[in-house]
Motif scaffolding. Structure first.
Motif, PDB file in Angstrom:
ATOM      1  N   THR A 114       0.849  -1.186   0.000  1.00 34.17           N
ATOM      2  CA  THR A 114       0.000   0.000   0.000  1.00 34.17           C
ATOM      3  C   THR A 114       0.884   1.235   0.000  1.00 34.17           C
ATOM      4  OG1 THR A 114      -1.686  -1.218   1.224  1.00 34.17           O
ATOM      5  CG2 THR A 114      -1.876   1.175   1.235  1.00 34.17           C
ATOM      6  N   PRO A 115       0.681   2.135  -0.964  1.00 32.17           N
ATOM      7  CA  PRO A 115       1.534   3.326  -1.042  1.00 32.17           C
ATOM      8  C   PRO A 115       1.440   4.201   0.210  1.00 32.17           C
ATOM      9  CG  PRO A 115      -0.079   3.263  -2.857  1.00 32.17           C
ATOM     10  CD  PRO A 115      -0.367   2.100  -1.965  1.00 32.17           C
ATOM     11  N   ASP A 116       2.515   4.905   0.487  1.00 30.62           N
ATOM     12  CA  ASP A 116       2.560   5.853   1.592  1.00 30.62           C
ATOM     13  C   ASP A 116       2.124   7.217   1.055  1.00 30.62           C
ATOM     14  OD1 ASP A 116       3.142   7.608   3.629  1.00 30.62           O
ATOM     15  OD2 ASP A 116       5.244   7.017   3.821  1.00 30.62           O
ATOM     16  N   PRO A 117       0.968   7.732   1.470  1.00 28.95           N
ATOM     17  CA  PRO A 117       0.488   8.997   0.915  1.00 28.95           C
ATOM     18  C   PRO A 117       1.277  10.217   1.377  1.00 28.95           C
ATOM     19  CG  PRO A 117      -0.977   8.296   2.650  1.00 28.95           C
ATOM     20  CD  PRO A 117       0.022   7.185   2.443  1.00 28.95           C
ATOM     21  N   ALA A 120       3.269  12.306  -1.170  1.00 30.07           N
ATOM     22  CA  ALA A 120       2.587  13.160  -2.146  1.00 30.07           C
ATOM     23  C   ALA A 120       2.955  14.622  -1.922  1.00 30.07           C
ATOM     24  CB  ALA A 120       1.069  12.986  -2.037  1.00 30.07           C
ATOM     25  N   THR A 121       3.109  15.337  -3.012  1.00 31.78           N
ATOM     26  CA  THR A 121       3.402  16.766  -2.947  1.00 31.78           C
ATOM     27  C   THR A 121       2.373  17.512  -3.781  1.00 31.78           C
ATOM     28  OG1 THR A 121       4.897  16.590  -4.836  1.00 31.78           O
ATOM     29  CG2 THR A 121       5.888  16.409  -2.632  1.00 31.78           C
ATOM     30  N   GLY A 122       2.391  18.819  -3.660  1.00 28.91           N
ATOM     31  CA  GLY A 122       1.474  19.642  -4.442  1.00 28.91           C
ATOM     32  C   GLY A 122       0.514  20.391  -3.554  1.00 28.91           C
ATOM     33  N   ARG A 124      -3.074  21.127  -1.434  1.00 31.29           N
ATOM     34  CA  ARG A 124      -3.793  20.353  -0.417  1.00 31.29           C
ATOM     35  C   ARG A 124      -4.690  19.323  -1.092  1.00 31.29           C
ATOM     36  NH1 ARG A 124      -8.404  19.653   2.461  1.00 31.29           N
ATOM     37  NH2 ARG A 124      -8.219  19.398   4.720  1.00 31.29           N
ATOM     38  N   ASP A 125      -5.388  19.712  -2.163  1.00 35.63           N
ATOM     39  CA  ASP A 125      -6.273  18.783  -2.874  1.00 35.63           C
ATOM     40  C   ASP A 125      -5.500  17.590  -3.446  1.00 35.63           C
ATOM     41  OD1 ASP A 125      -8.563  20.195  -2.305  1.00 35.63           O
ATOM     42  OD2 ASP A 125      -8.648  21.222  -4.243  1.00 35.63           O
ATOM     43  N   GLN A 126      -4.296  17.837  -3.954  1.00 32.87           N
ATOM     44  CA  GLN A 126      -3.493  16.742  -4.503  1.00 32.87           C
ATOM     45  C   GLN A 126      -3.038  15.796  -3.387  1.00 32.87           C
ATOM     46  OE1 GLN A 126      -0.787  19.449  -6.468  1.00 32.87           O
ATOM     47  NE2 GLN A 126      -1.416  18.709  -8.494  1.00 32.87           N
ATOM     48  N   ILE A 127      -2.685  16.361  -2.260  1.00 37.22           N
ATOM     49  CA  ILE A 127      -2.253  15.535  -1.125  1.00 37.22           C
ATOM     50  C   ILE A 127      -3.430  14.724  -0.590  1.00 37.22           C
ATOM     51  CG2 ILE A 127      -1.384  15.615   1.255  1.00 37.22           C
ATOM     52  CD1 ILE A 127       0.326  18.082   0.267  1.00 37.22           C
ATOM     53  N   VAL A 128      -4.578  15.373  -0.414  1.00 40.91           N
ATOM     54  CA  VAL A 128      -5.772  14.650   0.044  1.00 40.91           C
ATOM     55  C   VAL A 128      -6.146  13.567  -0.972  1.00 40.91           C
ATOM     56  CG1 VAL A 128      -8.240  14.865   0.554  1.00 40.91           C
ATOM     57  CG2 VAL A 128      -6.638  16.506   1.514  1.00 40.91           C
ATOM     58  N   GLY A 129      -5.927  13.851  -2.243  1.00 38.82           N
ATOM     59  CA  GLY A 129      -6.189  12.849  -3.279  1.00 38.82           C
ATOM     60  C   GLY A 129      -5.354  11.587  -3.085  1.00 38.82           C
ATOM     61  N   ALA A 130      -4.102  11.745  -2.650  1.00 39.33           N
ATOM     62  CA  ALA A 130      -3.247  10.586  -2.384  1.00 39.33           C
ATOM     63  C   ALA A 130      -3.799   9.768  -1.214  1.00 39.33           C
ATOM     64  CB  ALA A 130      -1.821  11.038  -2.090  1.00 39.33           C
ATOM     65  N   TYR A 131      -4.318  10.435  -0.197  1.00 44.44           N
ATOM     66  CA  TYR A 131      -4.922   9.741   0.940  1.00 44.44           C
ATOM     67  C   TYR A 131      -6.210   9.039   0.511  1.00 44.44           C
ATOM     68  CZ  TYR A 131      -1.712  11.726   4.383  1.00 44.44           C
ATOM     69  OH  TYR A 131      -0.601  12.027   5.124  1.00 44.44           O
ATOM     70  N   ARG A 132      -6.993   9.685  -0.345  1.00 46.17           N
ATOM     71  CA  ARG A 132      -8.215   9.045  -0.864  1.00 46.17           C
ATOM     72  C   ARG A 132      -7.869   7.780  -1.634  1.00 46.17           C
ATOM     73  NH1 ARG A 132      -9.845  14.421  -2.776  1.00 46.17           N
ATOM     74  NH2 ARG A 132     -11.235  15.224  -1.165  1.00 46.17           N
TER      75      ARG A 132
END
Length: 150
Positions: A114-117, A120-122, A124-132
């Motif tokens: 499972t990837p580590d979110p 993620a950079t960028g 806030r929406d891009q970071i939250v996208g990695a968590y989603r």
């Protein structure tokens, strides 16, 4: 192995989700599994090392009506129970530790890379996208490999 609860096998009664610091992946998997599995299934999570609670976990679980409540990251040593039917590891470090701990035990250890979110950079929406993406990945695995839904 396609599923933990494969056709003809019994649903595990106790499942431990393990990751590096019990801050993101394993508490997220714990919350998702508790929502998806029968009420009598004991589900817990732990990390190999001590971690800090991550607020983005609350954000993405809240989006689907779930919560980790007052969960604080804990290590394996802090677990109340130390016997589980299945240990699901979500990070290489956790997988190696679980295999080491269970060498002389009759416990299934399953690895779900499972990837580590947090990488993620960028915005806030891009970071939250990695968590989603991690949340949805784990939800899909729990549905198909434990709960028996495709």
């Amino acid at each position: 192995m396609s599923g933990i609860a494969s056709p003809g096998s019994k649903m595990p009664r106790s499942i431990l989700f393990m990751c590096g610091m019990n801050a993101i992946r394993s508490p997220m998997a714990e919350a998702l599994a508790k929502a998806a599995l029968p009420k009598g299934t004991y589900v817990a999570s732990a990390g190999v090392r001590q971690g800090e609670r991550d607020p983005f976990v609350d954000v993405v679980l809240d989006e689907i009506g779930l919560s980790i409540g007052r969960h604080q990251p804990r290590t394996l040593e802090e677990l109340e129970d130390d016997y589980f039917d299945v240990i699901v590891t979500l990070a290489p470090e956790a997988h190696h530790k679980a295999l080491e701990l269970t060498r002389s035990m009759a416990v299934d250890v399953v690895y779900w890379p499972t990837p580590d979110p947090t990488v993620a950079t960028g915005t806030r929406d891009q970071i939250v996208g990695a968590y989603r993406a991690v949340r949805d990945h784990l939800a899909g695995l729990i549905a198909s490999r434990i709960a028996g839904r495709e």
